[in-house]
Motif scaffolding. Structure first.
Motif, PDB file in Angstrom:
ATOM      1  N   PHE A  53       0.841  -1.199   0.000  1.00 54.36           N
ATOM      2  CA  PHE A  53       0.000   0.000   0.000  1.00 54.36           C
ATOM      3  C   PHE A  53       0.878   1.252   0.000  1.00 54.36           C
ATOM      4  O   PHE A  53       0.647   2.189  -0.771  1.00 54.36           O
ATOM      5  N   CYS A  54       1.885   1.258   0.856  1.00 56.77           N
ATOM      6  CA  CYS A  54       2.755   2.435   0.979  1.00 56.77           C
ATOM      7  C   CYS A  54       3.492   2.750  -0.313  1.00 56.77           C
ATOM      8  O   CYS A  54       3.579   3.909  -0.710  1.00 56.77           O
ATOM      9  N   THR A  88       9.923  -4.116   3.219  1.00 54.40           N
ATOM     10  CA  THR A  88       9.587  -5.347   2.528  1.00 54.40           C
ATOM     11  C   THR A  88       9.880  -5.222   1.048  1.00 54.40           C
ATOM     12  O   THR A  88       9.520  -4.245   0.424  1.00 54.40           O
ATOM     13  N   THR A  89      10.523  -6.220   0.477  1.00 50.98           N
ATOM     14  CA  THR A  89      10.709  -6.225  -0.973  1.00 50.98           C
ATOM     15  C   THR A  89       9.430  -6.633  -1.689  1.00 50.98           C
ATOM     16  O   THR A  89       9.314  -6.477  -2.890  1.00 50.98           O
ATOM     17  N   PHE A  90       8.485  -7.156  -0.947  1.00 52.10           N
ATOM     18  CA  PHE A  90       7.202  -7.514  -1.546  1.00 52.10           C
ATOM     19  C   PHE A  90       6.527  -6.274  -2.133  1.00 52.10           C
ATOM     20  O   PHE A  90       5.837  -6.360  -3.147  1.00 52.10           O
ATOM     21  N   SER A  91       6.757  -5.117  -1.524  1.00 51.00           N
ATOM     22  CA  SER A  91       6.156  -3.888  -2.030  1.00 51.00           C
ATOM     23  C   SER A  91       6.674  -3.568  -3.430  1.00 51.00           C
ATOM     24  O   SER A  91       5.906  -3.175  -4.309  1.00 51.00           O
ATOM     25  N   ARG A 112       2.909 -11.149 -19.111  1.00 51.19           N
ATOM     26  CA  ARG A 112       4.214 -10.948 -18.492  1.00 51.19           C
ATOM     27  C   ARG A 112       4.062 -10.771 -16.985  1.00 51.19           C
ATOM     28  O   ARG A 112       4.877 -11.267 -16.208  1.00 51.19           O
ATOM     29  N   ALA A 113       3.005 -10.079 -16.566  1.00 46.74           N
ATOM     30  CA  ALA A 113       2.742  -9.895 -15.131  1.00 46.74           C
ATOM     31  C   ALA A 113       2.463 -11.244 -14.468  1.00 46.74           C
ATOM     32  O   ALA A 113       2.985 -11.541 -13.389  1.00 46.74           O
ATOM     33  N   GLY A 114       1.640 -12.069 -15.124  1.00 47.70           N
ATOM     34  CA  GLY A 114       1.339 -13.390 -14.584  1.00 47.70           C
ATOM     35  C   GLY A 114       2.573 -14.264 -14.475  1.00 47.70           C
ATOM     36  O   GLY A 114       2.768 -14.977 -13.482  1.00 47.70           O
ATOM     37  N   SER A 126       5.119  -5.977  -5.891  1.00 49.47           N
ATOM     38  CA  SER A 126       3.729  -5.588  -6.159  1.00 49.47           C
ATOM     39  C   SER A 126       3.660  -4.403  -7.111  1.00 49.47           C
ATOM     40  O   SER A 126       2.867  -4.399  -8.051  1.00 49.47           O
ATOM     41  N   ALA A 127       4.489  -3.400  -6.867  1.00 42.74           N
ATOM     42  CA  ALA A 127       4.487  -2.206  -7.720  1.00 42.74           C
ATOM     43  C   ALA A 127       4.901  -2.550  -9.146  1.00 42.74           C
ATOM     44  O   ALA A 127       4.313  -2.055 -10.117  1.00 42.74           O
ATOM     45  N   GLU A 128       5.900  -3.410  -9.301  1.00 44.30           N
ATOM     46  CA  GLU A 128       6.338  -3.797 -10.642  1.00 44.30           C
ATOM     47  C   GLU A 128       5.266  -4.609 -11.358  1.00 44.30           C
ATOM     48  O   GLU A 128       5.060  -4.450 -12.572  1.00 44.30           O
TER      49      GLU A 128
END
Length: 129
Positions: A51-52, A82-85, A102-104, A88-90
């Motif tokens: 979210f951030c 978190t690298t998860f952020s 490509r996202a999938g 998620s953004a990418e």
């Protein structure tokens, strides 16, 4: 992003990263219920970090934004938190560019490779011990 490798940029990432890492540790300790059997704190940290980074990306998308502050907060703070952020953004960027396939693929490879790498690290660590 055409960031440069200047000392102010590197210091901004370092300071943001240290702050994010400490925040992750403190929040993780405070939120994780004893013996819950589910990584609640990590889930909340990853979702909160996602979210951030989305919020910060939107706040800093103006052409006149402060690039050092943007990098400190996104790459540094969110990356340390978190690298998860970033993942998620990418993924959202790929989807917004109309690259759903490509996202999938990125999602599938990231999750599967991450889990396999964790198992591999555990096995190597066990063998080394």
């Amino acid at each position: 992003m055409n960031a440069t490798l200047t000392m102010p940029m590197l210091l901004a990432v370092a300071l943001g990263g240290a702050t994010g890492s400490v925040a992750r540790y403190v929040i993780g300790v405070l939120l994780q219920p004893a013996n819950s059997g589910f990584p609640v704190s990590t889930l909340l940290i990853n979702v909160g970090g996602s979210f951030c980074i989305g919020l910060l990306a939107r706040l800093f998308d103006a052409p006149d934004h402060n690039q050092v502050l943007r990098v400190a907060l996104t790459v540094g703070l969110c990356g340390g938190f978190t690298t998860f952020s970033t993942f998620s953004a990418e993924t959202v960027t790929l989807l917004q560019q109309g690259k759903a396939g490509r996202a999938g693929l990125y999602i599938a490879v990231s999750v599967v490779a991450g889990i396999l790498a964790t198992f591999a690290g555990l096995m190597v660590g066990r063998a080394a011990r």
